[in-house]
Design a protein around this motif. Sequence first.
Motif, short mmCIF file in Angstrom:
data_model
loop_
_atom_site.label_atom_id
_atom_site.label_comp_id
_atom_site.label_asym_id
_atom_site.label_seq_id
_atom_site.Cartn_x
_atom_site.Cartn_y
_atom_site.Cartn_z
N VAL A 16 -34.22 -76.44 54.38
CA VAL A 16 -34.57 -77.83 54.71
C VAL A 16 -33.94 -78.80 53.72
N ALA A 17 -33.92 -78.43 52.44
CA ALA A 17 -33.28 -79.30 51.45
C ALA A 17 -31.80 -79.47 51.76
N CYS A 18 -31.16 -78.39 52.18
CA CYS A 18 -29.74 -78.45 52.54
C CYS A 18 -29.52 -79.37 53.74
N VAL A 19 -30.32 -79.18 54.78
CA VAL A 19 -30.17 -79.97 56.00
C VAL A 19 -30.41 -81.44 55.74
N ARG A 20 -31.43 -81.76 54.98
CA ARG A 20 -31.74 -83.17 54.73
C ARG A 20 -30.61 -83.84 53.94
N ARG A 21 -30.03 -83.12 52.99
CA ARG A 21 -28.91 -83.68 52.23
C ARG A 21 -27.71 -83.90 53.15
N VAL A 299 -19.22 -68.62 53.90
CA VAL A 299 -20.58 -68.09 53.79
C VAL A 299 -21.18 -68.52 52.45
N PHE A 300 -22.35 -69.16 52.53
CA PHE A 300 -23.12 -69.56 51.35
C PHE A 300 -24.49 -68.88 51.43
N ALA A 301 -25.06 -68.56 50.28
CA ALA A 301 -26.39 -67.94 50.27
C ALA A 301 -27.16 -68.45 49.05
N LEU A 302 -28.47 -68.52 49.19
CA LEU A 302 -29.32 -69.08 48.13
C LEU A 302 -30.76 -68.62 48.31
N GLY A 303 -31.63 -69.07 47.41
CA GLY A 303 -33.05 -68.76 47.51
C GLY A 303 -33.33 -67.28 47.47
N ASP A 304 -34.16 -66.80 48.39
CA ASP A 304 -34.51 -65.38 48.44
C ASP A 304 -33.32 -64.51 48.85
N ALA A 305 -32.32 -65.10 49.49
CA ALA A 305 -31.20 -64.31 49.99
C ALA A 305 -30.04 -64.22 49.01
N ARG A 328 -33.42 -77.29 44.91
CA ARG A 328 -32.25 -77.83 44.22
C ARG A 328 -30.97 -77.09 44.64
N GLN A 329 -31.08 -75.79 44.87
CA GLN A 329 -29.92 -75.04 45.36
C GLN A 329 -29.51 -75.53 46.75
N GLY A 330 -30.49 -75.84 47.60
CA GLY A 330 -30.19 -76.34 48.93
C GLY A 330 -29.39 -77.62 48.88
N ARG A 331 -29.78 -78.52 48.00
CA ARG A 331 -29.04 -79.78 47.87
C ARG A 331 -27.63 -79.55 47.32
N LYS A 332 -27.51 -78.63 46.35
CA LYS A 332 -26.20 -78.36 45.77
C LYS A 332 -25.27 -77.71 46.79
N ILE A 333 -25.79 -76.80 47.61
CA ILE A 333 -24.95 -76.19 48.65
C ILE A 333 -24.46 -77.25 49.64
N PRO A 348 -20.86 -75.89 40.24
CA PRO A 348 -21.84 -74.80 40.06
C PRO A 348 -23.27 -75.32 40.03
N TYR A 349 -24.20 -74.45 40.35
CA TYR A 349 -25.61 -74.82 40.30
C TYR A 349 -26.13 -74.57 38.89
N VAL A 350 -26.72 -75.62 38.29
CA VAL A 350 -27.32 -75.51 36.96
C VAL A 350 -28.65 -76.24 36.98
N HIS A 351 -29.72 -75.55 36.63
CA HIS A 351 -31.02 -76.19 36.54
C HIS A 351 -31.92 -75.38 35.61
#
Length: 460
Positions: A16-21, A299-305, A328-333, A348-351
């Motif tokens: 959802v974070a990815c889609v909203r961004r 192909v991108f993957a994040l979170g539990d995957a 935060r990963q969703g927004r970065k992707i 890169p993702y940094v948090h």
Amino acid sequence: MARPRILVVGAGFAGVACVRRLERKLAPDEADVSLVTPFSYQLYLPLLPQVASGVLTPQSIAVSLRRSSRYRTRIIPGGAVGVDAKAKVCVIRKITGEMLNEPYDYIVLAPGSITRTFDIPGLVDHARGMKTLAEAAYIRDHVITQLDLADASHDPAEQASRLQFVVVGGGYAGTETAACLQRLTSNAAKRYPRLDPKLIKWHLIDIAPKLMPELGDKLGRSALEILRKRGIDVSLGVSVAKAAAEEVTLTDGRVLPCRTLIWTAGVAASPLVATLDAETVRGRLAVTAEMTLPGFDGVFALGDAGAVPDLAGGEGAVCPPTAQHSMRQGRKIADNIMATLRNQPLQPYVHKDLGLVVDLGGRDAVSKPLGIELRGMPAQAVARGYHWTALRTNVAKTRVLTNWLINAVAGDDFVRTGFQSRIPATLRDFEYTDAYLSKEQIREQLASGAGGPGPAAGDD
């Protein structure tokens, strides 16, 4: 030239974070965005124990996707059951059972997780999970049902088995579930004058030597003291050896009369991950710091995957699959997909983790925001304040806040709705791990030609 197609799999925090961004930042004619999810809401998972205990109503933490989206995203009601990365097609089983071959140019894999179970006799047949809204609502009904049946029974053995509850898993989900439900049954006992409150026993067990080690020793001990002071029997270094309909056998040899076994002992990546035949780290796809999957175009993957490298956590560390990181990963992707479309470099993702909050119900909580250790009401204020601000819509915030105020003033209610009363609703009934396709089945499905709309970007 057709617009590039972006397919996001999963409507959890990451998806959802990815889609909203993407909806906010993409130009209207820059790309088409689709979201695959069996439900039309995002579940705010950290508050699920409060739904199980009746503090919150189910719809309070089911944040409507259609209310919060900008109506540009096409929502496909179903679940992804296979990916052919070479053909750039995702196989989707719609909620009707119909299979759909959905082509993509970029795919974001955020399908969430499944409950991690082990080869324990009787576990999937008798244990209940706490990952979905339906499971939480069912567990509440089930627990109150046990009180009703025990109150009506004259058999001491039946009462003992109905009034003992076992929660497995000493992480956040298990600890909060045990704490919130124990508070519910403790308050409910006052409404059952024929029941001896001392017969109601809650057990929290975990194979780990410490309760919620991420909190640190001091806060972990504080949480343990709170639970034990309430009468919850916490057993560490112990797990389940065997589960049956009316008893649970533990690895230390104890046999507990029990008709309620709640299993929260960790999660595993969605079986969708295995359909790509890619390198994994503890079951999660081994992605780069930009969250791309090496050797797989688009192909991108994040979170539990996705096992996203934790650049703020030291060499070799990967980000834990928490809501804080996933959002935060969703927004970065989303940013990196847009950078790809615009021929710009990926970032890169940094948090750095901002802290942890654990709501134990009532006035009890432990929190560690920004490394500051809090207990009691200050911790409760931080925990609920964090959850409240993290809810995306004003409607959800209003519902949650209203539920909290009503519960604080009026207390718990003990209504048993009867919903799903004749359905077992165990792990076997909710974990559809056999729904995913093998590579041969994916090829057969693609050959069937049940394709999605439109040609791929760049095709004539």
